[in-house]
Design a protein around this motif. Structure first.
Motif, PDB file in Angstrom:
ATOM      1  N   ASN A   1      23.021   8.416  20.668  1.00  0.00           N
ATOM      2  CA  ASN A   1      21.810   8.451  21.487  1.00  0.00           C
ATOM      3  C   ASN A   1      22.018   7.367  22.538  1.00  0.00           C
ATOM      4  N   ARG A   2      22.418   7.782  23.715  1.00  0.00           N
ATOM      5  CA  ARG A   2      22.764   6.825  24.770  1.00  0.00           C
ATOM      6  C   ARG A   2      21.541   6.075  25.258  1.00  0.00           C
TER       7      ARG A   2
ATOM      8  N   ASP B   1      21.341  -1.469  19.842  1.00  0.00           N
ATOM      9  CA  ASP B   1      21.143  -2.707  20.595  1.00  0.00           C
ATOM     10  C   ASP B   1      19.780  -2.665  21.272  1.00  0.00           C
ATOM     11  N   MET B   2      18.787  -3.223  20.597  1.00  0.00           N
ATOM     12  CA  MET B   2      17.427  -3.220  21.130  1.00  0.00           C
ATOM     13  C   MET B   2      17.293  -4.109  22.363  1.00  0.00           C
TER      14      MET B   2
ATOM     15  N   GLY C   1      21.680  -8.109  29.397  1.00  0.00           N
ATOM     16  CA  GLY C   1      22.972  -8.695  29.726  1.00  0.00           C
ATOM     17  C   GLY C   1      24.177  -8.368  28.893  1.00  0.00           C
ATOM     18  N   SER C   2      24.055  -7.635  27.782  1.00  0.00           N
ATOM     19  CA  SER C   2      25.243  -7.385  26.958  1.00  0.00           C
ATOM     20  C   SER C   2      26.255  -6.484  27.655  1.00  0.00           C
ATOM     21  N   SER C   3      25.829  -5.777  28.693  1.00  0.00           N
ATOM     22  CA  SER C   3      26.724  -4.842  29.382  1.00  0.00           C
ATOM     23  C   SER C   3      27.381  -5.442  30.614  1.00  0.00           C
ATOM     24  N   ALA C   4      27.214  -6.741  30.834  1.00  0.00           N
ATOM     25  CA  ALA C   4      27.683  -7.376  32.067  1.00  0.00           C
ATOM     26  C   ALA C   4      29.179  -7.197  32.312  1.00  0.00           C
TER      27      ALA C   4
ATOM     28  N   TYR D   1      26.335   0.495  28.159  1.00  0.00           N
ATOM     29  CA  TYR D   1      25.439  -0.102  27.167  1.00  0.00           C
ATOM     30  C   TYR D   1      25.909   0.175  25.737  1.00  0.00           C
ATOM     31  N   GLU D   2      26.701   1.214  25.554  1.00  0.00           N
ATOM     32  CA  GLU D   2      27.207   1.552  24.233  1.00  0.00           C
ATOM     33  C   GLU D   2      28.482   0.777  23.900  1.00  0.00           C
TER      34      GLU D   2
END
Length: 164
Positions: A79-80, A127-128, A133-136, A146-147
């Motif tokens: 689920n993207r 990843d709630m 910023g986790s995808s930077a 984001y995945e």
């Protein structure tokens, strides 16, 4: 003289082969692509996402796992991040990102070496805080930006951090 040339050729070939690094392999399996919650809307998009997901797992396995090991991944659900705005028509559809539409990924895995199972399990990743910023490190145009950080974190936890 002939033996010397043969020995030199063997030495050169051996040195050349020493520079070829062996790496772990990935064996990734998917259900029929239309069975996933959010792999993509069109056949082409689903195939592109499948290829990108496989390539990411393959790169991580090659970088992080010892040669001779095989990582088998069975993708159970994806689920993207975000959701499609269906008020628009193709090709103008957009993916709308909200706090409540975080990415989720579920798969089973088996790590093998020489046909022997070293480790196995089931992973449920989410990843709630994906909007913070986790995808930077991934390109804005990457459909899995984001995945991929979730998968990277899972690899770090399950198999250890990448040597830098």
């Amino acid at each position: 003289m002939k033996q010397w040339k043969t020995g030199l050729v063997a030495l050169i070939a051996g040195v050349g082969m020493a520079g070829v690094a062996q790496s772990a392999e990935l064996d990734m399996h998917f259900q029929p692509l239309d069975k996933y919650r959010d792999l993509g809307r069109t056949v082409t998009e689903r195939e592109d996402i499948q290829k990108a997901l496989s390539a990411h797992f393959e790169r991580l396995a090659a970088e992080r796992l010892p040669a001779g090991q095989t990582l088998r991944i069975d993708l159970l659900e994806i689920n993207r991040a975000g959701e499609m705005d269906f008020r628009r028509r193709l090709p103008d559809e957009i993916r709308v990102l909200r706090e409540i539409t975080w990415p989720q990924l579920e798969f089973s895995y088996v790590l093998l070496e020489g046909g022997r199972e070293l480790r196995s399990g089931k992973a449920s990743l989410s990843d709630m805080n994906y909007l913070h910023g986790s995808s930077a490190r991934y390109n804005d145009g990457d459909p899995l930006r984001y995945e991929k950080p979730m998968i990277d974190k899972w690899f770090d936890t399950e198999f250890g951090r990448k040597a830098r």
